[in-house]
Design an enzyme around this catalytic site. Structure first.
Site, PDB file in Angstrom:
ATOM      1  CG  HIS A 194      -2.086   0.939   1.085  1.00 39.44           C
ATOM      2  ND1 HIS A 194      -2.012   2.283   1.304  1.00 39.44           N
ATOM      3  CD2 HIS A 194      -3.352   0.692   0.666  1.00 39.44           C
ATOM      4  CE1 HIS A 194      -3.200   2.838   1.063  1.00 39.44           C
ATOM      5  NE2 HIS A 194      -4.019   1.896   0.672  1.00 39.44           N
ATOM      6  CG  ASP A 213      -8.481  -4.135  -3.120  1.00 39.17           C
ATOM      7  OD1 ASP A 213      -7.697  -3.197  -3.343  1.00 39.17           O
ATOM      8  OD2 ASP A 213      -9.718  -4.009  -3.167  1.00 39.17           O
TER       9      ASP A 213
END
Ligand code: SDX
Length: 434
Positions: A306, A363
């Site tokens: 991320h 996700d």
């Protein structure tokens, strides 16, 4: 803490203001840099660049903190609803009971789409990805619901917000039904926002959909934790396109297109497809982890890493809890869940992932949650888009109201050919002979 940064360039000294946010984030204000020094900054992907100030969402990537308008995501997931969280993001405060009731009835009143939009769907190529359809349909909404001069700007925006929040959900369910050649199911005024979506997706005249309110709650929590995430790629696209003063529908359509990308919201579909490949190759995640570490191999471990979180994404434990709860309630198991857990265990203990601060992101497990709700995999990014819509809207509104916001138009460092003359056609040498 100093309130200025000193820059020495070509023997001259410049002082640049430091600005500090309410959570102690510090930034060097370079808004006058080019005018004063003739230099621009260079920051591919804006890794080190703040594009705006914002009072909507706070993220602490080091400690894994996420708050909407100051309220921790964990509390909203526990106590709030998606409609209430949408109101909080858009208006800045939790609604009173009357405000919530008015907002909910506004969404109900605008949940239908113009009947002529069915012609759009029926002429769309059958195999089209639902995100491409959704982005087109949202842009088309503007044509069906143009601005009315008699309305004030505020009234127009409030109406557009209600239309988008309600009709995006209807359009998503319509695209699913039409893609399967099934009858379109209309929204029901008797159902809440999330239950209505599931009913529009799965109800049928010959097999009425039985609403399981544990499934509805799981969807509600998924959309709450998806609702905003400061200046991520798709939100930045919404702000960027909106900065040209184009209408909200077109700005949201741009956000949907950005979210579609496999590095962004499209990752939830990529994760499940990756887990399926691991399952079909015998279930051992190690070869995939080794591929992800190989710089010669473009393969990335989808659902990992991320830009901001350098620890666990705080949304992951909330999703994992809903996965366990929904699978237990439905008395189901999902072989991909065990594969995901094994993959997570192996990756987070691998030196490469530790050194690169790579952890599961939102996700990684969301696809397993959506599978448990029988959502088809190509609809996963659409589910993310419905959840992110209130965030996009709140960020767009904030940028429109920001006196410091200008047309987004970054510069570049030019590396092409320097000045040269036009060559007459009969004098040109073909590239293969150069
Ligand atoms: C979302 O921004 C948001 O807030 C997004 C989001 C939201 O709510 O809006 O949180 C939603 O988009 C989540 C992210 C979903 N995408 C994926 O899961 C795709 C896989 N992840 C990556 O591609 C990557 O981690 C990104 C795109 C998410 C972030 O990448 P960055 O910040 O641009 O970092 P990078 O690509 O420069 O990688 C830094 C290093 C590189 O190694 P080095 O060259 O420095 O040695 O980490 C490596 C990368 O190779 N790396 C990975 C990796 N992610 C980063 N290596 C293997 N597998 C990965 N997944």
């Amino acid at each position: 803490m100093s309130d200025k940064a000193t820059l020495i360039l070509d023997g001259k000294t410049y002082e640049l203001p430091i600005i500090e946010g309410t959570e102690g984030e510090k930034a060097i204000d370079i808004s006058k840099l080019f005018k004063e020094t003739g230099y621009i900054t260079f920051d591919p992907g804006y890794v080190n660049t703040g594009s705006c100030t914002s009072a909507i969402t706070y993220m602490d990537g080091k400690n894994g903190i996420l708050r909407y308008r100051g309220i921790p995501i964990e509390q909203l997931a526990e106590h709030s609803t998606f409609v209430e969280t949408s109101y909080l993001l858009i208006h800045g405060e939790l609604p009173t009971p009357d405000e919530l009731s008015h907002f909910s009835s506004l969404l109900n009143d605008h949940s239908l789409v113009h009947e002529d939009m069915k012609a759009f769907f029926s002429n769309y190529p059958r195999g089209a990805h639902p995100m491409g359809i959704l982005s087109s349909m949202v842009n088309a909404l503007r044509a069906f619901y143009p601005e009315v001069p008699e309305r004030s700007h505020e009234e127009e925006i409030d109406l557009t917000v209600a239309r988008l929040l309600s009709k995006l959900r209807t359009l998503a369910a319509m695209s699913y039904k039409i893609s399967r050649g099934h009858l379109v199911i209309y929204p029901s005024h008797e159902l809440g926002y999330c239950a209505n979506f599931l009913n529009m997706m799965f109800d049928s005249p010959v097999k009425p959909y039985v609403i399981d309110y544990d499934v509805v709650r799981a969807l509600e929590v998924f959309w709450i934790i998806s609702a905003d995430h400061e200046q991520n790629c798709s939100t930045s696209a919404v702000r960027h396109v909106g900065s040209a003063r184009v209408n909200l529908y077109a700005s949201i359509s741009a956000g949907i297109s950005a979210l579609w990308g496999p590095l962004h919201g499209g990752a939830n579909q990529e994760v499940v497809e990756m887990l399926e490949r691991i399952k079909n190759s015998g279930g051992d995640p190690r070869p995939f982890i080794e591929r992800a570490k190989d710089k010669e191999d473009p393969f990335r471990l989808m659902g990992f890493g991320h830009r901001v979180y350098k620890t666990y994404d705080p949304r992951v434990p909330i999703i994992k809890k809903m996965v366990d709860r929904i699978l237990e309630k439905l008395e189901r198991t999902d072989p991909l869940l065990e594969i995901a857990q094994n993959l997570e265990e192996a990756a987070v203990n691998d030196p490469y992932f530790i050194e690169h601060d790579l952890y599961p992101n939102v996700d990684f497990y969301s696809g397993i949650l959506l599978r448990a709700m029988d959502i088809p995999v190509n609809m996963f990014p659409v589910m993310f888009a419905i959840g992110r819509l209130p965030g996009w809207i709140s960020q767009w509104k904030e940028s429109m109201d920001d006196p410091n916001q200008k047309l987004c138009r970054p510069r570049q460092v030019y590396t092409g050919p320097t000045n040269r003359d036009y060559i007459p056609r009969d004098k040109r040498i073909s590239r293969s002979k150069r």
